[in-house]
Write an enzyme that holds these catalytic residues in place. Sequence first.
Site, PDB file in Angstrom:
ATOM      1  N   SER A  40     -19.910 -23.163  60.616  1.00 50.55           N
ATOM      2  CA  SER A  40     -20.209 -21.778  61.295  1.00 50.55           C
ATOM      3  C   SER A  40     -21.186 -21.915  62.266  1.00 50.55           C
ATOM      4  O   SER A  40     -22.217 -21.189  62.265  1.00 50.55           O
ATOM      5  CB  SER A  40     -20.481 -20.717  60.319  1.00 50.55           C
ATOM      6  OG  SER A  40     -21.727 -20.999  59.618  1.00 50.55           O
ATOM      7  N   HIS A 155     -16.756 -21.514  54.510  1.00 49.69           N
ATOM      8  CA  HIS A 155     -17.053 -22.367  53.742  1.00 49.69           C
ATOM      9  C   HIS A 155     -16.344 -22.531  52.242  1.00 49.69           C
ATOM     10  O   HIS A 155     -16.578 -23.079  51.448  1.00 49.69           O
ATOM     11  CB  HIS A 155     -18.558 -22.366  53.341  1.00 49.69           C
ATOM     12  CG  HIS A 155     -19.836 -22.763  54.441  1.00 49.69           C
ATOM     13  ND1 HIS A 155     -21.180 -22.463  54.219  1.00 49.69           N
ATOM     14  CD2 HIS A 155     -19.269 -23.066  55.685  1.00 49.69           C
ATOM     15  CE1 HIS A 155     -21.393 -22.878  55.471  1.00 49.69           C
ATOM     16  NE2 HIS A 155     -20.263 -23.328  56.172  1.00 49.69           N
ATOM     17  N   GLU A 164     -23.054 -17.041  52.283  1.00 51.85           N
ATOM     18  CA  GLU A 164     -24.226 -17.702  51.350  1.00 51.85           C
ATOM     19  C   GLU A 164     -24.859 -16.738  50.700  1.00 51.85           C
ATOM     20  O   GLU A 164     -25.585 -15.810  51.151  1.00 51.85           O
ATOM     21  CB  GLU A 164     -24.923 -18.656  52.039  1.00 51.85           C
ATOM     22  CG  GLU A 164     -24.364 -19.466  53.035  1.00 51.85           C
ATOM     23  CD  GLU A 164     -25.284 -20.554  53.719  1.00 51.85           C
ATOM     24  OE1 GLU A 164     -26.622 -20.245  53.587  1.00 51.85           O
ATOM     25  OE2 GLU A 164     -24.514 -21.023  54.755  1.00 51.85           O
ATOM     26  N   GLU A 205     -20.855 -25.927  50.351  1.00 52.83           N
ATOM     27  CA  GLU A 205     -22.121 -26.365  50.094  1.00 52.83           C
ATOM     28  C   GLU A 205     -22.365 -26.280  48.438  1.00 52.83           C
ATOM     29  O   GLU A 205     -23.586 -26.410  47.893  1.00 52.83           O
ATOM     30  CB  GLU A 205     -23.275 -25.302  50.607  1.00 52.83           C
ATOM     31  CG  GLU A 205     -23.028 -25.620  52.155  1.00 52.83           C
ATOM     32  CD  GLU A 205     -23.924 -24.620  52.802  1.00 52.83           C
ATOM     33  OE1 GLU A 205     -24.613 -23.833  52.276  1.00 52.83           O
ATOM     34  OE2 GLU A 205     -23.885 -24.705  54.103  1.00 52.83           O
ATOM     35  N   ASP A 243     -27.066 -15.169  53.244  1.00 56.32           N
ATOM     36  CA  ASP A 243     -26.581 -15.477  54.712  1.00 56.32           C
ATOM     37  C   ASP A 243     -25.023 -15.135  54.916  1.00 56.32           C
ATOM     38  O   ASP A 243     -24.189 -15.912  54.787  1.00 56.32           O
ATOM     39  CB  ASP A 243     -26.681 -16.963  55.028  1.00 56.32           C
ATOM     40  CG  ASP A 243     -26.344 -17.519  56.632  1.00 56.32           C
ATOM     41  OD1 ASP A 243     -26.054 -16.297  57.210  1.00 56.32           O
ATOM     42  OD2 ASP A 243     -26.250 -18.586  56.885  1.00 56.32           O
ATOM     43  N   GLU A 285     -30.271 -13.683  56.423  1.00 57.31           N
ATOM     44  CA  GLU A 285     -29.962 -14.530  57.802  1.00 57.31           C
ATOM     45  C   GLU A 285     -28.783 -14.176  58.173  1.00 57.31           C
ATOM     46  O   GLU A 285     -27.921 -13.799  57.748  1.00 57.31           O
ATOM     47  CB  GLU A 285     -29.889 -15.856  57.328  1.00 57.31           C
ATOM     48  CG  GLU A 285     -29.507 -17.032  58.281  1.00 57.31           C
ATOM     49  CD  GLU A 285     -29.145 -18.470  57.848  1.00 57.31           C
ATOM     50  OE1 GLU A 285     -30.007 -18.733  56.636  1.00 57.31           O
ATOM     51  OE2 GLU A 285     -28.426 -19.219  58.128  1.00 57.31           O
ATOM     52  N   ASP A 312     -29.979 -17.393  62.782  1.00 59.17           N
ATOM     53  CA  ASP A 312     -29.547 -18.824  62.970  1.00 59.17           C
ATOM     54  C   ASP A 312     -28.660 -18.940  64.239  1.00 59.17           C
ATOM     55  O   ASP A 312     -28.762 -19.309  65.179  1.00 59.17           O
ATOM     56  CB  ASP A 312     -28.633 -19.042  61.630  1.00 59.17           C
ATOM     57  CG  ASP A 312     -27.927 -20.245  61.718  1.00 59.17           C
ATOM     58  OD1 ASP A 312     -27.754 -21.052  62.484  1.00 59.17           O
ATOM     59  OD2 ASP A 312     -27.075 -20.418  60.776  1.00 59.17           O
ATOM     60  N   LYS A 337     -32.620 -26.063  62.412  1.00 58.20           N
ATOM     61  CA  LYS A 337     -31.315 -27.168  62.104  1.00 58.20           C
ATOM     62  C   LYS A 337     -31.646 -28.030  63.394  1.00 58.20           C
ATOM     63  O   LYS A 337     -31.599 -27.812  64.434  1.00 58.20           O
ATOM     64  CB  LYS A 337     -30.026 -26.558  62.289  1.00 58.20           C
ATOM     65  CG  LYS A 337     -29.717 -25.548  61.033  1.00 58.20           C
ATOM     66  CD  LYS A 337     -28.377 -24.748  61.219  1.00 58.20           C
ATOM     67  CE  LYS A 337     -27.785 -24.191  60.072  1.00 58.20           C
ATOM     68  NZ  LYS A 337     -26.759 -23.056  60.625  1.00 58.20           N
ATOM     69  N   HIS A 365     -30.121 -27.366  56.186  1.00 57.47           N
ATOM     70  CA  HIS A 365     -29.078 -28.357  55.970  1.00 57.47           C
ATOM     71  C   HIS A 365     -28.046 -27.884  56.922  1.00 57.47           C
ATOM     72  O   HIS A 365     -27.976 -26.820  57.765  1.00 57.47           O
ATOM     73  CB  HIS A 365     -28.728 -28.822  54.812  1.00 57.47           C
ATOM     74  CG  HIS A 365     -27.939 -27.646  54.229  1.00 57.47           C
ATOM     75  ND1 HIS A 365     -27.077 -27.793  53.039  1.00 57.47           N
ATOM     76  CD2 HIS A 365     -28.103 -26.108  54.255  1.00 57.47           C
ATOM     77  CE1 HIS A 365     -26.538 -26.645  52.669  1.00 57.47           C
ATOM     78  NE2 HIS A 365     -27.316 -25.717  53.559  1.00 57.47           N
ATOM     79  N   LYS A 388     -33.313 -24.507  52.977  1.00 58.99           N
ATOM     80  CA  LYS A 388     -32.082 -24.398  52.114  1.00 58.99           C
ATOM     81  C   LYS A 388     -31.152 -25.736  52.151  1.00 58.99           C
ATOM     82  O   LYS A 388     -31.133 -26.188  53.355  1.00 58.99           O
ATOM     83  CB  LYS A 388     -31.172 -23.294  52.537  1.00 58.99           C
ATOM     84  CG  LYS A 388     -30.857 -23.225  54.146  1.00 58.99           C
ATOM     85  CD  LYS A 388     -29.819 -22.085  54.150  1.00 58.99           C
ATOM     86  CE  LYS A 388     -29.170 -21.887  55.494  1.00 58.99           C
ATOM     87  NZ  LYS A 388     -28.220 -21.052  55.715  1.00 58.99           N
TER      88      LYS A 388
HETATM   89  P1  PGA Z   1     -23.233 -24.327  59.132  1.00 58.32           P
HETATM   90  O1  PGA Z   1     -23.603 -22.990  58.137  1.00 58.32           O
HETATM   91  O2  PGA Z   1     -23.661 -25.563  58.578  1.00 58.32           O
HETATM   92  O3  PGA Z   1     -21.672 -24.483  58.555  1.00 58.32           O
HETATM   93  O4  PGA Z   1     -23.142 -23.887  60.657  1.00 58.32           O
HETATM   94  C1  PGA Z   1     -24.886 -22.936  57.576  1.00 58.32           C
HETATM   95  C2  PGA Z   1     -25.387 -21.773  58.094  1.00 58.32           C
HETATM   96  O5  PGA Z   1     -24.627 -20.800  58.657  1.00 58.32           O
HETATM   97  O6  PGA Z   1     -26.553 -21.430  57.909  1.00 58.32           O
HETATM   98 ZN    ZN Z   2     -26.454 -19.384  58.837  1.00 60.10          ZN
END
Ligand code: PGA
Ligand code: ZN
Length: 419
Positions: A40, A155, A164, A205, A243, A285, A312, A337, A365, A388
């Site tokens: 995402s 996911h 999430e 995840e 999230d 998030e 994010d 990230k 991650h 996370k």
């Molecule tokens: P992604 O998702 O690693 O698939 O982008 C993680 C997130 O949205 O925080």
């Molecule tokens: Zn995110």
Amino acid sequence: AITTLSALEILDSRSRPTVKVTLTLDDGTRADSQVPSGASTGTREAVELRDGDPARYAGMGALKAVGNVTGPIAEAVVGKQFDSVEALDRALIDLDGTPNKSRLGANAILGVSMAFTRAVAASQGKELWEFLPAVGSQTPRLPVPCFNVLNGGVHAANPLDFQEFMICPLGAPSIAEAVRAGSEIYSALKKKLAGAGHPVGLGDEGGFAPDIAAPEEVLDTIVAAIEAAGYTAGRNGVAIAMDPASSEFRAEDGSYVVAGQRLSSDQMIERYEAMVDTYPIWLLEDGLAENDWNGWSRLTQRLGGRIELVGDDVFCTNPAIIKEGIEKGVANASLIKLNQIGSVSETLEAQRVCAGAGYRQFMSHRSGETPDTFIADLAVATGCGHIKSGAPARGERVAKYNRLMEISAAHPELPYGVA
Ligand code: PGA
Ligand code: ZN
């Protein structure tokens, strides 16, 4: 000086190719790195170079990125002395020459940046977290692990739109006790879901992916699991983070589609406010989409004083975008990230920009992961207070949590928790 640089196409946790880099210095130090990959993704992330050859891995091959490490990058850096990680990153960014690393690929550049950082730390006889710098007035500490125990969105294949649901042992006395809480609640949640007749297969995840559509039903179940495991649901015990990754369920007309209902930005904000009133949520998030900056400002005005609001997709770990967000009163924290921006130095710069404005940094991650534990050390060094890394299950997820426990065991003087 860098004496050798090599790269290999390997698989990530989702069975997609990614890049492994190995590098040696002239003192014989050798280090490697493995690059993660998102699903995402924010549209303004640095470019992850893919081969596009439909005959291999449905176009997702990473041989071009690997070839850029062993070809042009090796030509430019092998035999050269770089006095700092910033100096190497600057050389890589200049060699790429594009604003989003689209020529050489952020996956190629980040792999080299991480491997070099590890090698320099090792050649100085330091653990990675001891070598990486602190950020602003933050000092090294063990971060609160935010375990993603229930997966939806892109996911998982279930009807849940929110991506999430995390449990965060804010009140734990140590990282080891936090990990224990995460694991015990994860098991309690599995029992609750199975008892209610839900399938307990896992998402990307490692969280469960039950056939539940309403986020509130998930929150009820998680609170029940926290209590069934013997913990207190709340900020003094185990709190909840979400999230939704809402860019993924925003329709063309700007509405958000949640469990079949179409909601405006303001209706989403009201829905979140009701959740915060009812459940022990301390962090949200990507509550709104990456292109909904007006909504984000209103969300921040409404809930910014009560919970942490993490950007994010809206920030993409990009110092310039985060600065713009700070000016516009968007969010009060940023996700961090490495591969969204594509180098270690720029990631640290993003954290510095946040710290300077009082924005928290949430280390993260990606949904496609490897056993690489760089982010655990980065979280400790920079003192960002929370991380996370997915569920308290599956090798690529627990590798980071296990690394945190290892650091804590060797350095019991390090504090635990959000500063
Ligand atoms: P992604 O998702 O690693 O698939 O982008 C993680 C997130 O949205 O925080
Ligand atoms: Zn995110």
